[in-house]
Design a protein around this motif. Structure first.
Motif, mmCIF file in Angstrom:
data_model
loop_
_atom_site.group_PDB
_atom_site.id
_atom_site.type_symbol
_atom_site.label_atom_id
_atom_site.label_comp_id
_atom_site.label_asym_id
_atom_site.label_seq_id
_atom_site.Cartn_x
_atom_site.Cartn_y
_atom_site.Cartn_z
ATOM 1 N N THR A 63 0.525 3.324 10.475
ATOM 2 C CA THR A 63 0.415 2.400 11.609
ATOM 3 C C THR A 63 0.982 3.026 12.880
ATOM 4 O OG1 THR A 63 0.604 0.439 10.192
ATOM 5 C CG2 THR A 63 1.124 0.152 12.517
ATOM 6 N N HIS A 91 -13.254 2.026 3.500
ATOM 7 C CA HIS A 91 -11.915 2.023 4.092
ATOM 8 C C HIS A 91 -11.920 1.065 5.274
ATOM 9 C CE1 HIS A 91 -9.956 5.947 2.446
ATOM 10 N NE2 HIS A 91 -10.636 5.301 1.516
ATOM 11 N N CYS A 143 -5.890 1.225 6.461
ATOM 12 C CA CYS A 143 -5.505 0.628 5.180
ATOM 13 C C CYS A 143 -6.105 1.347 3.974
ATOM 14 C CB CYS A 143 -5.924 -0.841 5.140
ATOM 15 S SG CYS A 143 -5.173 -1.842 6.449
ATOM 16 N N THR A 200 -7.634 -9.749 2.862
ATOM 17 C CA THR A 200 -6.932 -8.901 3.822
ATOM 18 C C THR A 200 -5.427 -8.840 3.574
ATOM 19 O OG1 THR A 200 -7.071 -10.795 5.329
ATOM 20 C CG2 THR A 200 -8.585 -8.968 5.714
ATOM 21 N N PHE A 227 -7.380 -0.267 0.281
ATOM 22 C CA PHE A 227 -6.480 -1.314 -0.202
ATOM 23 C C PHE A 227 -7.100 -2.699 -0.076
ATOM 24 C CE2 PHE A 227 -2.761 -4.147 0.277
ATOM 25 C CZ PHE A 227 -1.996 -3.761 -0.817
ATOM 26 N N GLN A 228 -7.616 -3.025 1.118
ATOM 27 C CA GLN A 228 -8.250 -4.332 1.324
ATOM 28 C C GLN A 228 -9.619 -4.395 0.661
ATOM 29 O OE1 GLN A 228 -8.113 -4.438 5.659
ATOM 30 N NE2 GLN A 228 -6.374 -5.837 5.624
ATOM 31 N N GLY A 277 -0.236 -3.942 4.053
ATOM 32 C CA GLY A 277 -1.507 -3.344 3.660
ATOM 33 C C GLY A 277 -1.800 -1.989 4.263
ATOM 34 N N ALA A 278 -0.891 -1.471 5.077
ATOM 35 C CA ALA A 278 -1.175 -0.247 5.837
ATOM 36 C C ALA A 278 -0.769 1.014 5.089
ATOM 37 C CB ALA A 278 -0.457 -0.290 7.180
ATOM 38 N N ARG A 279 -1.515 2.084 5.338
ATOM 39 C CA ARG A 279 -1.123 3.412 4.890
ATOM 40 C C ARG A 279 -0.491 4.198 6.035
ATOM 41 N NH1 ARG A 279 -4.393 6.657 0.530
ATOM 42 N NH2 ARG A 279 -2.213 7.287 0.290
ATOM 43 N N ASN A 326 0.828 -1.202 0.000
ATOM 44 C CA ASN A 326 0.000 0.000 0.000
ATOM 45 C C ASN A 326 0.868 1.260 0.000
ATOM 46 O OD1 ASN A 326 -2.321 1.521 0.011
ATOM 47 N ND2 ASN A 326 -3.139 0.655 1.893
ATOM 48 N N SER A 381 -3.647 -0.039 12.422
ATOM 49 C CA SER A 381 -3.365 0.417 11.058
ATOM 50 C C SER A 381 -4.617 0.881 10.336
ATOM 51 C CB SER A 381 -2.725 -0.712 10.238
ATOM 52 O OG SER A 381 -1.496 -1.116 10.793
#
Length: 427
Positions: A334, A380, A356, A209, A359-360, A330-332, A107, A354
């Motif tokens: 954290t 989101h 995300c 995920t 993304f997921q 997967g995080a933007r 991500n 986190s």
């Protein structure tokens, strides 16, 4: 998963983000794969168009009694039909190749995430409480637990091998009390809905995920093709998979107290003593599903919910913002909450919260409809530990250790301990 259209429009942004994460640029490779996919799709569409046109021309030729032209057109249609299966297979392979490549791209970090290589570049957000000061020496949890007679690693190894623990008596009850305290706090005070969900899931849930395909070595798989969940994030987040939600129903907040299963494939030689890094452990998970505008604020809220657990237990901790190189796939953004462990004389992660973005949701095809909008948007998603029960048990044992080797039960846990105020050595 990132949108290939966005990547085509912003290749430099993607490559710069990957550089910040310590990864190689990928935009050109992804665009080339998309070009191949587009070319194959166009080729198949051209074949279908020509087949349809030729079929009409056959009717016209027959009407004009032009047998020779009709037969030639029939042969052309037959040839197209014969070659189309190969073209359709080529299309499936091109689509799969692009999707597989996209599924392995991490991500994009938010702009305010500190740039760095590893945990040494993380930034402390705030510190809560103070380190305990005693007249007696600190001890590690496994020394305390074995001396009490309620923590057994030898029997666990006999049953299951390394990285397992057997807890008995009041120590087992203390672990259970911690989990129940967390669950009650999050459901009764923080607005999370308790969920009892499966511990085994199909491929698609793991893919949704982000555990698959990139992190397959970190997972346990059953003989019938299911996966043991590495965290309840998998099941809680996938509750909205392939669904369209109404914006006014958001946010959705879920929590679950479940075992988690991890192979710890990359942790050889790390934390081999004790129960810091286990193949099986309890965790109270938090998941939020929000609209695009609310996710950043929800991230702060979720982190505060997790911090509340440690505050009420009277544990000293710090919250850090992870740098780009230490952040999860997967995080933007954290936040890690790190609790103080006197026995190790260091801070250790006890929760990771986190945000995300979508993304997921793109992987799960989870969307929402705005009040006055026709177009659907991807939800989101956010996830965090509220907290890891085993590590919280370790923190309580080490921070509430008495000079005589007993453990004082934190006041907030007394209602769950059946009147027990102190854990003393087994007799």
């Amino acid at each position: 998963m990132l949108d290939i259209k966005w990547i085509r429009d912003n290749p430099d942004v993607l490559d710069e983000a990957l550089k910040k994460r310590g990864a190689e640029p990928l935009s050109q490779t992804l665009i080339e794969l998309d070009d191949m996919r587009r070319a194959v799709i166009q080729k198949l569409q051209d074949m279908q168009s020509r087949r349809n046109a030729a079929s009409k021309e056959i009717g016209a030729a027959m009407g004009q009694k032009n047998t020779e032209l009709a037969e030639r057109l029939k042969a052309e249609v037959s040839e197209i039909k014969d070659t189309m299966p190969a073209a359709e297979q080529e299309e499936r392979e091109a689509v799969a190749a692009l999707e597989d490549a996209l599924s392995r791209v991490p991500n994009i970090p938010y702009d305010d995430v500190p740039v760095g290589r590893d945990e040494s570049d993380n930034v402390v957000k705030h510190v809560v409480g103070q380190k305990p000061v005693w007249n007696h020496p600190a001890k590690e949890h496994f020394e305390i637990g074995e001396a009490l007679g309620y923590m057994d690693f030898e029997r666990a190894a006999k049953l299951s091998g390394s990285r397992f623990t057997v807890l008995t008596g009041p120590l087992a009850r203390l672990e259970r009390a911690l989990g129940q305290f967390m669950l009650d706090t999050h459901t009764m005070e923080h607005g999370y809905t308790e969920v009892s969900s499966p511990l085994m899931v199909r491929d698609q849930a793991m893919y949704g995920t982000g555990q698959l395909p990139k992190f397959v070595e970190d997972l346990f798989k059953t003989t019938d093709g299911r996966w043991l969940i590495p965290t309840a994030e998998v099941t809680l987040t996938n509750l909205v998979s392939a669904e369209t939600l109404e914006q006014d129903k958001l946010p959705l907040r879920f929590t679950a107290l479940t075992p988690s299963f991890r192979s710890e494939a990359g942790s050889a030689g790390r934390d081999t003593r004790g129960m810091l890094r286990q193949h099986q452990f309890w965790k109270c998970e938090l998941v939020s599903i929000t609209d695009a505008e609310s996710s950043v604020a929800e991230h702060e809220r979720m982190t505060e919910c997790a911090e509340t657990i440690l505050k009420r237990l009277g544990l000293h901790f710090r919250t850090v913002t992870l740098c780009t190189g230490d952040m999860g796939f997967g995080a933007r953004k954290t936040y890690d909450i790190e609790v103080w462990l006197p026995g190790q004389d260091t801070y250790r992660e006890i929760s990771s919260c986190s945000v995300c973005g979508d993304f997921q949701a793109r992987r799960m095809n989870a969307r929402y409809r705005g009040k006055d909008e026709k177009a659907l948007k991807f939800v989101h998603t956010l996830n965090g530990s509220g907290t890891a029960v085993g590590r919280c048990l370790i923190a309580v044992m080490e921070n509430y250790l008495n000079e005589d080797g007993s453990i004082t039960i934190p006041d907030v846990l007394l209602p769950y301990m059946g009147g027990l105020k102190k854990i003393e050595p087994a007799t």
